[in-house]
Each structure stands twice: as C-alpha cells, then as structure tokens.
Design a protein around this motif. Structure first.
Motif, PDB file in Angstrom:
ATOM      1  N   ASP A  72     -10.900  -7.767  12.303  1.00  0.00           N
ATOM      2  CA  ASP A  72     -10.352  -9.117  12.537  1.00  0.00           C
ATOM      3  C   ASP A  72     -11.468 -10.036  12.597  1.00  0.00           C
ATOM      4  OD1 ASP A  72      -8.514 -11.180  12.949  1.00  0.00           O
ATOM      5  OD2 ASP A  72      -7.782 -10.266  14.691  1.00  0.00           O
ATOM      6  N   THR A  73     -10.990 -11.375  12.643  1.00  0.00           N
ATOM      7  CA  THR A  73     -12.126 -12.372  12.442  1.00  0.00           C
ATOM      8  C   THR A  73     -12.388 -13.470  13.529  1.00  0.00           C
ATOM      9  OG1 THR A  73     -11.886 -12.127  10.013  1.00  0.00           O
ATOM     10  CG2 THR A  73     -13.219 -14.225  10.719  1.00  0.00           C
ATOM     11  N   VAL A  74     -13.243 -13.951  13.999  1.00  0.00           N
ATOM     12  CA  VAL A  74     -13.525 -14.626  14.901  1.00  0.00           C
ATOM     13  C   VAL A  74     -14.195 -15.953  14.305  1.00  0.00           C
ATOM     14  CG1 VAL A  74     -14.272 -15.684  17.220  1.00  0.00           C
ATOM     15  CG2 VAL A  74     -13.398 -13.121  16.957  1.00  0.00           C
ATOM     16  N   TRP A  75     -13.508 -17.264  14.305  1.00  0.00           N
ATOM     17  CA  TRP A  75     -14.553 -18.336  13.837  1.00  0.00           C
ATOM     18  C   TRP A  75     -15.166 -19.321  14.775  1.00  0.00           C
ATOM     19  CZ3 TRP A  75     -14.426 -18.888   8.420  1.00  0.00           C
ATOM     20  CH2 TRP A  75     -13.239 -17.890   7.859  1.00  0.00           C
ATOM     21  N   PHE A  76     -16.115 -19.715  14.223  1.00  0.00           N
ATOM     22  CA  PHE A  76     -17.177 -20.774  15.114  1.00  0.00           C
ATOM     23  C   PHE A  76     -17.430 -21.895  14.234  1.00  0.00           C
ATOM     24  CE2 PHE A  76     -17.808 -16.419  16.669  1.00  0.00           C
ATOM     25  CZ  PHE A  76     -17.963 -16.468  18.168  1.00  0.00           C
ATOM     26  N   LYS A  77     -17.168 -23.017  14.914  1.00  0.00           N
ATOM     27  CA  LYS A  77     -17.465 -24.380  14.060  1.00  0.00           C
ATOM     28  C   LYS A  77     -18.973 -24.744  14.424  1.00  0.00           C
ATOM     29  CE  LYS A  77     -14.265 -27.009  13.281  1.00  0.00           C
ATOM     30  NZ  LYS A  77     -12.963 -27.926  13.522  1.00  0.00           N
ATOM     31  N   ILE A  78     -19.566 -25.204  13.340  1.00  0.00           N
ATOM     32  CA  ILE A  78     -20.990 -25.613  13.328  1.00  0.00           C
ATOM     33  C   ILE A  78     -20.927 -26.722  12.605  1.00  0.00           C
ATOM     34  CG2 ILE A  78     -21.621 -23.210  13.302  1.00  0.00           C
ATOM     35  CD1 ILE A  78     -22.598 -23.440  10.282  1.00  0.00           C
ATOM     36  N   ASP A 106     -22.193  -3.303  11.861  1.00  0.00           N
ATOM     37  CA  ASP A 106     -21.349  -2.573  10.965  1.00  0.00           C
ATOM     38  C   ASP A 106     -20.701  -1.378  11.754  1.00  0.00           C
ATOM     39  OD1 ASP A 106     -21.778  -3.756   8.556  1.00  0.00           O
ATOM     40  OD2 ASP A 106     -23.613  -2.450   8.267  1.00  0.00           O
ATOM     41  N   VAL A 107     -21.054  -1.431  13.238  1.00  0.00           N
ATOM     42  CA  VAL A 107     -20.015  -0.557  13.987  1.00  0.00           C
ATOM     43  C   VAL A 107     -18.914  -1.345  14.842  1.00  0.00           C
ATOM     44  CG1 VAL A 107     -20.140   1.066  16.105  1.00  0.00           C
ATOM     45  CG2 VAL A 107     -21.883   0.961  14.247  1.00  0.00           C
ATOM     46  N   HIS A 108     -19.631  -2.540  15.487  1.00  0.00           N
ATOM     47  CA  HIS A 108     -18.751  -3.384  16.212  1.00  0.00           C
ATOM     48  C   HIS A 108     -18.207  -4.821  15.441  1.00  0.00           C
ATOM     49  CE1 HIS A 108     -20.592  -0.831  19.361  1.00  0.00           C
ATOM     50  NE2 HIS A 108     -19.340  -0.624  19.678  1.00  0.00           N
ATOM     51  N   TYR A 109     -19.160  -5.003  14.401  1.00  0.00           N
ATOM     52  CA  TYR A 109     -18.941  -6.079  13.628  1.00  0.00           C
ATOM     53  C   TYR A 109     -19.683  -5.742  12.306  1.00  0.00           C
ATOM     54  CZ  TYR A 109     -23.937  -7.461  14.445  1.00  0.00           C
ATOM     55  OH  TYR A 109     -25.312  -7.579  14.408  1.00  0.00           O
ATOM     56  N   VAL A 110     -18.934  -6.563  11.248  1.00  0.00           N
ATOM     57  CA  VAL A 110     -19.886  -6.657   9.893  1.00  0.00           C
ATOM     58  C   VAL A 110     -21.064  -7.415  10.086  1.00  0.00           C
ATOM     59  CG1 VAL A 110     -19.449  -7.161   7.629  1.00  0.00           C
ATOM     60  CG2 VAL A 110     -17.603  -6.524   8.950  1.00  0.00           C
ATOM     61  N   ALA A 111     -22.153  -6.638   9.658  1.00  0.00           N
ATOM     62  CA  ALA A 111     -23.588  -7.159   9.726  1.00  0.00           C
ATOM     63  C   ALA A 111     -23.755  -8.601   8.990  1.00  0.00           C
ATOM     64  CB  ALA A 111     -24.439  -6.222   8.852  1.00  0.00           C
ATOM     65  N   PHE A 112     -24.443  -9.346   9.599  1.00  0.00           N
ATOM     66  CA  PHE A 112     -24.879 -10.926   9.037  1.00  0.00           C
ATOM     67  C   PHE A 112     -25.391 -10.822   7.659  1.00  0.00           C
ATOM     68  CE2 PHE A 112     -24.946 -11.790  13.764  1.00  0.00           C
ATOM     69  CZ  PHE A 112     -23.569 -12.296  13.913  1.00  0.00           C
ATOM     70  N   THR A 113     -25.871  -9.765   7.441  1.00  0.00           N
ATOM     71  CA  THR A 113     -26.673  -9.512   6.035  1.00  0.00           C
ATOM     72  C   THR A 113     -25.339  -9.072   4.946  1.00  0.00           C
ATOM     73  OG1 THR A 113     -27.300  -7.298   6.663  1.00  0.00           O
ATOM     74  CG2 THR A 113     -28.923  -8.746   7.012  1.00  0.00           C
ATOM     75  N   PRO A 134     -17.454 -17.461   9.999  1.00  0.00           N
ATOM     76  CA  PRO A 134     -16.692 -16.145  10.644  1.00  0.00           C
ATOM     77  C   PRO A 134     -17.606 -15.332  11.129  1.00  0.00           C
ATOM     78  CG  PRO A 134     -16.798 -15.755   8.455  1.00  0.00           C
ATOM     79  CD  PRO A 134     -17.501 -17.076   8.409  1.00  0.00           C
ATOM     80  N   VAL A 135     -17.228 -14.453  12.345  1.00  0.00           N
ATOM     81  CA  VAL A 135     -17.915 -13.152  12.835  1.00  0.00           C
ATOM     82  C   VAL A 135     -16.589 -12.061  12.559  1.00  0.00           C
ATOM     83  CG1 VAL A 135     -18.766 -11.805  14.636  1.00  0.00           C
ATOM     84  CG2 VAL A 135     -19.402 -14.244  14.243  1.00  0.00           C
TER      85      VAL A 135
END
Length: 270
Positions: A72-78, A106-113, A134-135
């Motif tokens: 799933d996706t969590v969104w953050f405003k910047i 890549d286990v608990h979240y998709v890597a930022f890279t 998104p995270v």
C-alpha cells in the motif's frame, strides 16, 4: 523660493531611495530546499516552530486495508524553497536509522532507490512548489512480531538540500495491528474521545462499523462539530452499558493492554 526648496527636497529623497535600492541584497543563490508540510485543524500551514514530534509521526496499519492487501502507499506533502524551475527536478530520500525496530528496505517498504519510484514520483514537477510523495509499504510476515519504524529525511542531491530544521524528517510506523491514527493528535481527538488506547480504538471500530483511520477521522472532525460532541457522549454511555453487562457476566470491564481502564473521558483544555 518655496518652489526651489521643494525641488531640492525631492532630489534629496530620490538620492536617498536610490542609495537604499543599491544597498538591498540581491537574491542570486541557485540553492533550493525541501520541507515537509504540516496543516492545522483549519487547513492552514503550521508554523515551523510549532511543529511537534507528534506531528512528525505517522502510522500505517494493514488492518485497515484488508487481508488481501500486501502493498500500500502512504503519501506525504512537501514544499520547496528557492527558485521555481520550468523543468521537473528529482529529489532523494534516505532512511535515518533509529536503532530500534528499524524498517528494512524492500522488506517493509520499497527502497527509496527504486528506479520506478524515482522516475515517476520522487520529483518536483515543473513550476510547482508543493507536491505529494509516496512511501510504499509492504506487509511482511515479520510485522506479526511487532511494528517497525521508518525514519526518513531529504537527501542533498544537487537539486535540493534539506530545508528548515524540524521540517526535514518524518517517522512512519508500519504495522499489521491497530495503531494510533496519524491524525489523532492533529485533530485533537483526545479532547473529544479521551486519550488514545488500542482497545478503545478497537471498540470504536466495532461499535460504529467505521474504520476510524486517518481518512474517516479527517472527514468526521472537519464536519459537524455537534455530531462529534454527540458521538463522544454516545461512546461514554455505550462503554458504561457494555461494562455493566460484562460485570453481570463476572467479567472485568474493558481495559487496555497495560491494565488501564478504557475511558472516553475527554482531555481537559486547561
């Protein structure tokens, strides 16, 4: 003579204004910065010095998403500071380890890279100063053993630097169990429904058949305040009735995991 004096005064004022203009600093830096954006109850942006650790904290629970959802996706405003560009500009995030139950890339979240995230979402669109990023969280079986924490911040990538201290780091709790909604503090829910508790949260969901997640709480608290007051009173009466039934069945009243009795007593503003 009077006309001559007026002309001389005018010349002096013009010279003074010219001198002041020359003394003004010229904004020529090409540096740009990134900040996370926080909102007040009324939708206005929270001033930098008023942002608290509670506001920086966000949470996500797969409980709300359903058994079949594994990603799933969590969104953050910047927002940006500095010059606006006519072209899309990339941004970078990095994990900041806390040393306590840190989330794993890549286990608990998709890597930022991740290249797809970087290409499609980790950008500031052309001519924009505010956007959402998104995270992507993942439902790993290890979450059954406890929540994990993802602390992350902006990374200097040549296009953007981290902005104001206090506005460059976010903390996201990832869970497979009920957790305190991210907006509970933001919408002052303690002052309507009492201090947060997981068992209380479970009962609120069970008794109303509502999710009581961020989306529902936002809609509720931004709506009719009279209904919020009614609901707060209804919860208190419902708890009293249900506890009376439990006592009649030789059961204990509802309690939190630490033994604290469940209560809907609102927090005082004083």
């Amino acid at each position: 003579m009077k006309q001559l004096i007026n002309i001389m005064i005018g010349c002096i004022l013009l010279l003074g204004m010219s001198s002041c203009e020359k003394d003004l600093p010229v904004y020529s830096t090409s540096d740009c910065w990134l900040n996370f954006v926080y909102y007040n109850y009324d939708g206005t942006i929270v001033e930098t010095e008023k942002v608290t650790d509670e506001m920086r904290y966000a949470s996500y629970s797969f409980v709300y998403a359903g058994e079949d959802v594994d990603v799933d996706t969590v969104w953050f405003k910047i927002s940006t500071m500095g010059f606006v560009s006519d072209e899309d500009r990339p941004l970078e995030l990095e994990q900041v380890l806390t040393g306590q139950n840190d989330a794993k890339a890549d286990v608990h979240y998709v890597a930022f890279t991740n290249e797809e995230l970087k290409a499609k979402y980790y950008i500031i669109p052309a001519r924009k100063t505010i956007t959402e990023i998104p995270v992507v969280v993942k439902k790993d079986p290890s979450l059954e053993n406890g929540d994990v924490t993802l602390q992350f911040a902006f990374k200097d990538n040549g296009y953007f630097k981290p902005g104001y201290a206090g506005l460059t780091v976010r903390v996201l709790s990832i869970s497979a169990k009920l957790t305190k909604p991210s907006v509970w503090e933001e919408y002052y829910c303690d002052y309507s429904f009492g201090l947060y508790g997981t068992e209380k949260h479970r009962l609120m969901i069970e008794w109303t058949d509502e999710k009581w997640d961020d989306e529902y709480i936002k809609e509720l608290m931004e709506g009719d305040s009279a209904y919020v007051d009614y609901l707060a009173g209804w919860f208190a009466r419902k708890l009293e009735e249900e506890n009376a039934k439990r006592i009649a069945e030789n059961k204990e009243p509802y309690k939190e995991e630490d033994g604290t009795p469940v209560s809907f007593e609102p927090k005082s503003w004083n």
